[in-house]
Design a protein around this motif. Structure first.
Motif, PDB file in Angstrom:
ATOM      1  N   TYR A   1      -9.418   4.736  -7.334  1.00  0.00           N
ATOM      2  CA  TYR A   1      -8.666   3.574  -6.782  1.00  0.00           C
ATOM      3  C   TYR A   1      -9.264   3.244  -5.617  1.00  0.00           C
TER       4      TYR A   1
ATOM      5  N   THR B   1      -8.785   0.750  -2.105  1.00  0.00           N
ATOM      6  CA  THR B   1      -7.785   0.397  -0.995  1.00  0.00           C
ATOM      7  C   THR B   1      -8.542  -0.429   0.111  1.00  0.00           C
TER       8      THR B   1
ATOM      9  N   GLY C   1       0.855  -1.118  -0.107  1.00  0.00           N
ATOM     10  CA  GLY C   1       0.084   0.138   0.005  1.00  0.00           C
ATOM     11  C   GLY C   1       0.841   1.087   0.005  1.00  0.00           C
TER      12      GLY C   1
END
Length: 199
Positions: free
Chosen positions: A134, A136, A8
């Motif tokens: 995106y 996550t 990450g």
């Protein structure tokens, strides 16, 4: 010693990008989690892929995807056409933009199946500089769970529409699948790095 792959963090080229407040908070949580895991005997290994590298790979991947897609289309249907075939160009563009967002939702839904707090551990963002949405996950995932979630958009939005376009003799659907498979270039690179890495 246990080893934990951490994917990450930002790479050097993207460290100069100004983070949003949500991204700064997410990065702080990530660093705290990383330090905690290191304290438990894990080792931090960077397996990130920059947006620039992902985009370069996407450009390189597009031609082989088109060649395979159109080659199979020609073999199955005995013809090759130009353009979108039966699909309306406006519908094609609308579908493309909607499905780029759906791509990130599929990541989130897939990873939430394995996350400790399910959907609450999933976050979304948008990098304006790269025009890139995106997704996550805020908690560690096992290798298989991460790979599953990383590749689901490729399968559902790329490979399946390509196959459907070939079988249905629909060039527009084939092209949509090719573009959306190509949009998974960064996901493919990350999975490739994870699979190549050995303890």
């Amino acid at each position: 010693m246990k080893e934990r792959k951490i994917t990450g963090n930002r790479d050097e080229k993207e460290k100069s990008r100004e983070l949003t407040p949500a991204e700064e908070k997410r990065l702080r949580r990530f660093e705290e989690l990383s330090d905690s895991l290191i304290g438990q005997g894990y080792r931090r290994v960077e397996l990130t892929v920059s947006i620039v590298k992902a985009n370069i790979f996407a450009v390189a991947l597009l031609l082989p995807l088109l060649a395979v897609g159109y080659g199979l289309f020609l073999l199955k249907n005995g013809r090759i056409g130009i353009g979108l075939g039966k699909m309306n160009p406006l519908l094609f563009l609308v579908l493309l933009f909607v499905l780029i967002v759906v791509h990130e939702l599929i990541h989130g839904l897939s990873w939430s199946l394995f996350a400790e707090n399910r959907w609450k551990d999933i976050e979304f963002g948008f990098m304006k500089q790269y025009l890139t949405p995106y997704c996550t996950c805020g908690v560690p995932l096992k290798k298989g769970a991460y790979i599953f979630g990383a590749l689901m958009p490729l399968v559902l939005l790329g490979i399946l529409p390509m196959i459907a376009g070939i079988l249905a003799d629909n060039l527009g659907l084939l092209l949509l699948g090719v573009i959306l498979a190509d949009a998974a270039a960064g996901d493919i690179l990350i999975v490739w790095k994870i699979l190549r890495y050995h303890l």
